[in-house]
Design an enzyme around this catalytic site. Structure first.
Site, PDB file in Angstrom:
ATOM      1  N   ASP A  16     -21.092 -46.971  86.773  1.00  0.00           N
ATOM      2  CA  ASP A  16     -20.174 -48.092  87.009  1.00  0.00           C
ATOM      3  C   ASP A  16     -19.974 -48.482  88.471  1.00  0.00           C
ATOM      4  O   ASP A  16     -19.353 -49.511  88.741  1.00  0.00           O
ATOM      5  CB  ASP A  16     -18.816 -47.789  86.389  1.00  0.00           C
ATOM      6  CG  ASP A  16     -18.061 -46.675  87.118  1.00  0.00           C
ATOM      7  OD1 ASP A  16     -16.864 -46.529  86.894  1.00  0.00           O
ATOM      8  OD2 ASP A  16     -18.689 -45.957  87.928  1.00  0.00           O
ATOM      9  N   ASN A  40     -17.864 -47.559  90.462  1.00  0.00           N
ATOM     10  CA  ASN A  40     -16.416 -47.710  90.654  1.00  0.00           C
ATOM     11  C   ASN A  40     -15.859 -49.028  90.126  1.00  0.00           C
ATOM     12  O   ASN A  40     -14.717 -49.386  90.427  1.00  0.00           O
ATOM     13  CB  ASN A  40     -16.036 -47.568  92.146  1.00  0.00           C
ATOM     14  CG  ASN A  40     -16.358 -46.195  92.693  1.00  0.00           C
ATOM     15  OD1 ASN A  40     -16.212 -45.208  91.999  1.00  0.00           O
ATOM     16  ND2 ASN A  40     -16.805 -46.142  93.931  1.00  0.00           N
ATOM     17  N   LEU A  78     -13.113 -31.405  83.587  1.00  0.00           N
ATOM     18  CA  LEU A  78     -13.655 -30.102  83.977  1.00  0.00           C
ATOM     19  C   LEU A  78     -12.777 -29.503  85.074  1.00  0.00           C
ATOM     20  O   LEU A  78     -12.201 -30.234  85.881  1.00  0.00           O
ATOM     21  CB  LEU A  78     -15.092 -30.257  84.474  1.00  0.00           C
ATOM     22  CG  LEU A  78     -16.124 -30.771  83.469  1.00  0.00           C
ATOM     23  CD1 LEU A  78     -17.492 -30.883  84.137  1.00  0.00           C
ATOM     24  CD2 LEU A  78     -16.203 -29.873  82.251  1.00  0.00           C
ATOM     25  N   LYS A 112     -14.385 -36.823  92.734  1.00  0.00           N
ATOM     26  CA  LYS A 112     -14.766 -35.753  91.814  1.00  0.00           C
ATOM     27  C   LYS A 112     -15.355 -36.285  90.520  1.00  0.00           C
ATOM     28  O   LYS A 112     -15.571 -35.541  89.573  1.00  0.00           O
ATOM     29  CB  LYS A 112     -13.569 -34.860  91.511  1.00  0.00           C
ATOM     30  CG  LYS A 112     -12.404 -35.575  90.806  1.00  0.00           C
ATOM     31  CD  LYS A 112     -11.278 -34.591  90.538  1.00  0.00           C
ATOM     32  CE  LYS A 112     -10.113 -35.275  89.826  1.00  0.00           C
ATOM     33  NZ  LYS A 112      -9.019 -34.326  89.550  1.00  0.00           N
ATOM     34  N   LEU A 115     -18.326 -37.286  88.350  1.00  0.00           N
ATOM     35  CA  LEU A 115     -19.707 -36.818  88.376  1.00  0.00           C
ATOM     36  C   LEU A 115     -20.605 -37.697  87.522  1.00  0.00           C
ATOM     37  O   LEU A 115     -20.139 -38.398  86.624  1.00  0.00           O
ATOM     38  CB  LEU A 115     -19.780 -35.372  87.874  1.00  0.00           C
ATOM     39  CG  LEU A 115     -18.923 -34.360  88.629  1.00  0.00           C
ATOM     40  CD1 LEU A 115     -19.020 -32.998  87.945  1.00  0.00           C
ATOM     41  CD2 LEU A 115     -19.344 -34.264  90.087  1.00  0.00           C
TER      42      LEU A 115
END
Length: 301
Positions: free
Chosen positions: A202, A204, A224, A236, A238
């Site tokens: 995406d 962002n 996670l 963070k 991923l």
């Protein structure tokens, strides 16, 4: 008549001499370099059979050497090659790729997602504890990319490829959506659960969309435990294949910390969190055998 006979014999002699002289003239017309090349070619042709015999002899010698080596080692080398590298024990954990975001991505991003899915499939095939892998909502641009770039995907093994949405494939009570926006932290993997990974590249543009989708459907969600073990320079969030590989690594190593530092690429600037809350340089950076940093994964929601 005698004179005619004499003249005929003389003429024949002249013709013979002319022909011989022509041949000699042709040889004399060749340059020194050409004559040398001609002789070399003739020699090469004459030694053809000799070279053939020498190749046979060398091949036989190599065959005998390998046979002698095997006998000296008591067949250990051969049995080692036949022995499997390690014993594979399939896991009952299900990892579900949610590919229902096709209309939110450009074709170039869909192709990146396709590559990440390829990576997930390959890693699962050689994992020590392969998971039950599901691809759901397959269609649109993604299927087009897979058909064009990887025609063999229809023959993939040990994978469940579905055109249906994951909610129509797995029972609602068994679903857990993995999203970095969830306030819940995943501590352990439940073998009876199916963990959903959002198949979205995406940049962002769609922050928090997977979290919102999970809430809309009323299914469990979790992130996670990255913050408990790792501090990174970047967000963070991923990539799809990194989340998938971290799950595989955790199933093998039994440690989230080891799983994170085996998979996370170096450019993320990952450092380990100590008990005192301070950060230390990544201990596994130089010794990690992971090649995840060779990818160019984009952020996923």
């Amino acid at each position: 008549m005698a004179d005619d006979t004499v003249r005929g014999e003389a003429a024949a002699g002249v013709q013979t001499e002319s022909r011989n002289g022509g041949a000699d003239g042709e040889n004399q017309s060749l340059s020194k370099r050409q004559r040398k090349k001609l002789l070399k070619q003739q020699k090469w042709e004459e030694e053809r059979e000799l070279r053939k015999e020498r190749r046979k002899e060398k091949k036989q010698q190599r065959r005998e050497q390998r046979q002698n080596q095997t006998e000296e080692e008591g067949g250990e080398a051969q049995s080692f090659r036949k022995r499997p590298r390690r014993e594979v024990t399939p896991s009952s954990v299900r990892l579900v790729m949610d590919c229902s975001f096709d209309d939110l991505m450009l074709l170039k991003d869909v192709r990146k997602l396709h590559k990440q899915i390829q990576r997930c499939y390959a890693e699962n095939r050689r994992a020590l504890h392969p998971v039950q892998f599901y691809l759901t909502s397959i269609g649109g641009q993604l299927k087009q990319s897979m058909d064009e770039k990887d025609k063999g995907w229809v023959n993939w093994k040990d994978i469940h490829i579905k055109t249906e949405h994951y909610k129509d494939v797995v029972e609602k009570e068994e679903l857990v959506y993995l999203t970095s926006d969830s306030p819940n932290v995943l501590e352990e993997l439940d073998q009876k659960k199916a963990y959903v990974i959002g198949g979205l590249v995406d940049h962002n543009h769609h922050k928090g969309i997977t979290f919102e989708r999970a809430k809309e459907l009323g299914i469990e969600h979790a992130q996670l435990p990255l913050s408990s073990f790792v501090k990174m320079n970047s967000r963070k969030v991923l990539a799809v294949n990194h989340v998938f590989e971290i799950i595989l690594a955790f199933l093998e190593k039994g440690s989230w910390r080891d799983a994170f530092f085996t998979v996370l690429p170096r450019r993320k600037g990952a450092v380990a969190v100590t008990q005192g809350g301070e950060y230390t340089l990544k201990e596994d950076e130089e010794n990690s055998d992971s090649d995840s940093d060779r990818d160019t994964p984009e952020q996923t929601a």
